[in-house]
Design a protein around this motif. Structure first.
Motif, PDB file in Angstrom:
ATOM      1  N   ALA A  13       0.854  -1.191   0.000  1.00 52.00           N
ATOM      2  CA  ALA A  13       0.000   0.000   0.000  1.00 52.00           C
ATOM      3  C   ALA A  13       0.888   1.238   0.000  1.00 52.00           C
ATOM      4  CB  ALA A  13      -0.901   0.009   1.229  1.00 52.00           C
ATOM      5  N   ILE A  14       0.392   2.273  -0.647  1.00 50.90           N
ATOM      6  CA  ILE A  14       1.032   3.584  -0.608  1.00 50.90           C
ATOM      7  C   ILE A  14       0.101   4.478   0.201  1.00 50.90           C
ATOM      8  CG2 ILE A  14       1.910   5.519  -1.957  1.00 50.90           C
ATOM      9  CD1 ILE A  14       3.381   2.817  -2.448  1.00 50.90           C
ATOM     10  N   ALA A  15       0.578   4.937   1.341  1.00 47.44           N
ATOM     11  CA  ALA A  15      -0.238   5.768   2.229  1.00 47.44           C
ATOM     12  C   ALA A  15       0.282   7.200   2.201  1.00 47.44           C
ATOM     13  CB  ALA A  15      -0.199   5.220   3.656  1.00 47.44           C
ATOM     14  N   ALA A  16      -0.600   8.122   1.852  1.00 43.73           N
ATOM     15  CA  ALA A  16      -0.275   9.553   1.879  1.00 43.73           C
ATOM     16  C   ALA A  16      -0.843  10.126   3.169  1.00 43.73           C
ATOM     17  CB  ALA A  16      -0.857  10.246   0.660  1.00 43.73           C
ATOM     18  N   VAL A  17       0.002  10.745   3.958  1.00 42.26           N
ATOM     19  CA  VAL A  17      -0.391  11.222   5.288  1.00 42.26           C
ATOM     20  C   VAL A  17      -0.210  12.739   5.366  1.00 42.26           C
ATOM     21  CG1 VAL A  17       0.121  11.093   7.765  1.00 42.26           C
ATOM     22  CG2 VAL A  17       0.305   9.030   6.331  1.00 42.26           C
TER      23      VAL A  17
END
Length: 152
Positions: free
Chosen positions: A70-74
């Motif tokens: 997963a690529i999580a943008a925070v």
């Protein structure tokens, strides 16, 4: 400041090591057209100057039970030093996070996260990221297929 990569021979050494870090010095020297001693001197210089940061094994993620990326943008609630430090300290301790990048744009960080599946990823979000008071939003994209992956 001295130039770290001296010439095309250094670049060929780095290319060969990137492809196979377990190559012997004699084989490396032969492939780049140097004597073994000259090759070893260049290799040591590349290590001492920090061009070569270290050596590692590439492990198949499925051996760890990780089947989903997963690529999580925070986005943080505020970009104050204490919140940045809180977030970065936490991220460094999480095994699921393979990479974390401070980025420009509408998000503050982008994380590459591995998990055994959607349930485990959901637990990761709920039990780790979302519990940090400094986190405002999390936006996730799931990797369907990796087209190119390169290590340098």
């Amino acid at each position: 400041m001295a130039q770290k990569i001296a010439d095309e021979t250094d670049r060929r050494i780095l290319k060969e090591l990137t492809a196979d870090a377990r190559i012997t010095n004699n084989e490396l020297a032969e492939r780049v057209g140097l004597s073994a001693s000259a090759c070893l001197r260049r290799l040591r210089r590349l290590e001492e100057t920090g061009v070569i940061k270290g050596y590692t094994a590439l492990v198949d993620p499925t051996a760890e039970g990780w089947t989903m990326t997963a690529i999580a943008a925070v986005r943080l609630s505020r970009q104050h030093e204490d919140e940045i430090e809180m977030f970065e300290t936490a991220v460094r301790s999480w095994d699921e996070v393979l990479e974390c990048h401070l980025v420009t744009g509408s998000r503050d960080y982008v994380l590459k996260v591995m998990s055994a599946g959607l349930d485990q990823y959901e637990r990761f979000i709920k039990e780790k990221i979302a519990r940090l008071k400094c986190v405002d939003t999390i936006e996730t994209s799931f990797v369907m297929n990796t087209i190119k992956e390169r290590r340098i």
